[in-house]
Design an enzyme around this catalytic site. Structure first.
Site, PDB file in Angstrom:
ATOM      1  CG  ASN A  75     -28.472 -69.741 -27.572  1.00 46.58           C
ATOM      2  OD1 ASN A  75     -28.283 -70.697 -26.829  1.00 46.58           O
ATOM      3  ND2 ASN A  75     -29.020 -69.868 -28.765  1.00 46.58           N
ATOM      4  CG  ASP A  76     -23.483 -69.130 -26.679  1.00 46.90           C
ATOM      5  OD1 ASP A  76     -24.054 -70.192 -27.011  1.00 46.90           O
ATOM      6  OD2 ASP A  76     -22.906 -68.393 -27.489  1.00 46.90           O
ATOM      7  CB  VAL A  77     -25.050 -65.710 -21.057  1.00 44.04           C
ATOM      8  CG1 VAL A  77     -23.905 -65.065 -21.805  1.00 44.04           C
ATOM      9  CG2 VAL A  77     -26.392 -65.129 -21.503  1.00 44.04           C
ATOM     10  CB  ALA A  90     -20.523 -70.672 -28.368  1.00 43.63           C
TER      11      ALA A  90
END
Length: 482
Positions: A408-410, A449
């Site tokens: 997700n965040d990456v 995050a």
């Protein structure tokens, strides 16, 4: 009258005893050199998945040599407890190695760091309490400084690692724990550590300062780590790993053990290098990570409005069947679903169908450094098909399909598009630039995050909702039936 040996005979015995001692010291030092060499070779082998298992064995062999030689070098009152420790520790280690799940590996690594720090703390504690009063009054300041450093760093490493373990395992809330007075408490901790440290070094005969130092180290590690958010835990793990090595090296200086100094330096240096790599991957300084709890709260970013386009596994198969270049971006969700073996099977089918398959690994994907690499190596994914973010981003438009599995965040474009986002400025895998993106997730919720992902709403993105392993197995079955 009793027999009185001649002076020359006594001198000869003394010289013989001295020669034997020198021979023993030579053997011990040579053994330490061998152990250090095995550690270095092991680290080198650990740098590649194909040789990592051998590197682990070589390093373990080096540690065995170091421990055995150290035990032979010292005056051991009884080996019973040592043998018992070997048996119990070995049994627990073997049991955990066979039963630990890959999703729990990050918190396990954190506990390893913590136990390393605790071992250094206990060694420093035992060394100090083992000194009699004349020794305390005549020992050099250097010894007490190194003992203090061992206890402080060991204590901070232990309590900090326990907090990191709690956040990674979900036993403690992952978000940064901030409360009024945190800054003042931290400043008081630092002042108290400086004062107690000075008293410990200058008045070592008062053992009270030792216990104050231990208490301050444990409490400081607790507050310093609990104020860091869960998204930064991969960096914290790497740093705590470095701390455990530094504490071990200081313990070696305090006790005069050469191999402990060498191994501590190796662990400390490798941990610092890894920490630097992780910070670079997040485009943040180490100071920024460590002091994130003292920064002003950052807004979660603007709320994204739009429609998510959902795709079935069968329809995803039709697109993949026509694809010529496929990129897989794994994340923590792949570890949760244990989907790495299904991914490997899908890779084989795609390659048989004439497609090329690459993997993009972000440095902070997962919950610890190298998490995705370990998972894919377990599934026998060839290492030369794994690429770093810098390698795939320039040619992202060439991929027909990018399969994002539980990441997700990456892959979140908010890192580039939303200045109010907590992850703004972090380099990400630019999957949104590919021709088609499949996102395999259980839901469209925000990542670790806590930031919504604009990628889910892009025109070229399709969400394939559900368990990633089940989804991929469904696509595999479609290939088998085609």
């Amino acid at each position: 009258m009793g027999y009185r040996p001649h002076a020359w005979h006594v001198q000869e015995k003394s010289e013989t005893r001295s020669t034997k001692m020198n021979d023993i010291l030579t053997i011990i030092n040579l053994s330490y050199v061998v152990a250090a060499a095995l550690f270095i070779i092991g680290l080198k082998l650990l740098s590649h998945p194909d040789t990592a298992r051998k590197g682990n064995f070589v390093s373990a062999l080096g540690m065995l040599v170091a421990v055995l030689v150290t035990l032979l070098d010292q005056q051991i009152i009884s080996y019973h407890y040592i043998v018992l420790g070997f048996v119990i520790g070995g049994a627990i280690g073997a049991w955990k190695a066979r039963t630990i799940e890959m999703t729990a590996m990050p918190e396990m690594v954190s506990l390893f760091n913590g136990f390393g720090g605790l071992a250094s703390l206990v060694l420093g504690w035992a060394t100090f309490t083992g000194m009699d009063l004349p020794t305390l009054q005549t020992e050099s300041i250097f010894v007490f400084v190194t003992l203090l450093f061992t206890i402080l760093v060991g204590g901070i490493t232990f309590s900090g690692s326990v907090v990191a373990w709690g956040k990674l395992s979900g036993k403690i809330k992952a978000k940064a724990f901030i409360f009024k007075g945190l800054r003042e408490l931290s400043v008081l901790h630092l002042v108290a550590i400086a004062v107690v440290g000075y008293l410990f070094v200058t008045a070592p005969s008062t053992s009270l300062w030792l216990y104050f130092a231990i208490a301050l180290a444990l409490s400081f590690g607790l507050w310093a780590t609990i104020s860091i958010g869960g998204a930064d835990m991969p960096v914290v793990i790497a740093l705590l790993n470095s701390y455990s090595g530094i504490a071990a090296s200081a313990a070696g200086l305090a006790t005069g053990n050469t191999i402990l100094v060498v191994t501590g330096l190796l662990v400390g240096a490798s941990g610092l290098i890894l920490t630097s790599v992780m910070c670079k991957a997040m485009n943040r300084s180490l100071i920024n990570v460590l002091l994130s709890g003292f920064a002003k709260p950052v807004a979660a970013g603007e709320k994204i409005e739009g429609e998510i386009k959902v795709l079935s596994a069968q329809d995803a198969f039709y697109v993949l069947e026509a694809a010529q270049a496929v990129l897989v971006v794994p994340g923590y969700g792949m570890a949760v679903a244990q989907a790495q073996h299904a991914v490997r099977e899908l890779q084989s089918l795609l390659e048989e169908n004439g497609a090329t398959v690459d993997y993009a690994i972000h440095a902070v994907a997962g919950r610890m450094p190298g998490h995705m690499n370990v998972l894919l190596a377990e599934a026998d994914v060839p290492y030369d098909q794994l690429y770093e973010m810098e390698d795939v981003n320039p040619r992202m438009e060439n991929y027909d399909v990018v399969i994002v599995i539980g990441a997700n965040d990456v892959v979140n474009p908010a890192a580039k598009e939303m200045k109010g986002s907590p992850i703004y400025g972090m380099p990400v895998i630019e999957a949104y630039r590919a021709k088609t993106v499949f996102v395999l997730k259980r839901s469209a919720d925000a990542g670790f995050a806590g930031v919504d992902n604009p990628l889910f709403f892009k025109d070229n993105t399709r969400m394939v909702l559900g368990d990633a392993k089940d989804t991929i197995n469904s696509i595999v079955r479609e290939f088998a039936e085609a």
